[in-house]
Design a protein around this motif. Sequence first.
Motif: not given
Length: 367
Positions: A249-254
């Motif tokens: 539910d919390i994303l880190l796209p790189v």
Amino acid sequence: MKKSLIAPVAFGAFALVLGGCATPPAATSASATASASATVAQSDFKACMVSDSGGFDDKSFNETAYAGLTKAVAELGVQKNEVQSAAAADYAKNVQEMVNQKCDIIVTVGFALGDATLAAAKKNPDIDFAIVDHSYSDDEGKNTAPDNLKGLVFDASEPSFLAGYLAASLSQTGKVGTFGGAPYPAVTSFMDGYARGVAYYNQQKGKSVAVLGWDTTKKDGTFIGGQSPFDDVPGGKKVATNLMAQGADILLPVAGPSSEGALQVAKASNGKVGSLWVDTDGCISQEQYCSIIPSSVAKAMDVAVFEAIKAAKDDKFSNEPYLGTLANGGTFLAPFHDWDSKVTDETKAELDAIKAGIIDGSIKTTA
């Protein structure tokens, strides 16, 4: 051009767009630049920039680096030239085009231009070169860049560690996720730092928040892949959707511009999912998504670029790599903006303490 090996500064009038596909960011219009430049002495020193395939309006690191060039025009009175790359095949020829334009310093943006930049620097020792998100070293870590080439790199693991701790504190499902465009070090440093920040939260709080998309032991994770992983918003959306389906539910796209796919997924979730942003403050560069961005893992590439140009203009340029960290302000965790009320005072205090621990070395963000 005379070269000086003075130590690097601690960080950080017209445009001719050649062979590009997009216009430079509107935030720095020609009229605004001309107005700002009117107050400083004009110079015939020419600073130039080559983007990667994301272009100067990518809402990410190209755009932030370009802001450093624009600032140099306004505050140093230098001339500028730029070219935007549409594909990897453009890199070498675009760097050569800037050589042909008789630039005094050429800044290339992105690790993908590493080979083209090195080749041009070796071939043109009288031109200074700087490259964002890349440096040159041997197996022992010794700097191998020629005297006229400076790497501008950033320890993304430090602010990513903070972002991981923050994400774990905000998660309602006990699962957070991350993914990258491709497994380059400049990408995986974010993902690894993020996962280690979550692990630190678990250790401190006796929790078991899981990280989907990155394994710190195997140093491998989830990537968009394909021929254009950093220019594939649908690909980013697909990966983000899969992570959400698994409970993150919390994303880190790189993944550069492709990361917008994660923002789209989060916005469509009606508050169930949040997505962090990287390289710049997403609430500024992706303002329409601010309501779903808890914070951003940012790098002060604009300052690093500006200082490299200034050093070259002042004949104080060196090949010593610049490393942006939390300590020197080269990297930082951006404000919480719309999420400020969701981050408890306790978590805010803990993040401050963790930042201090990273800076003094008592908390490690890498293995």
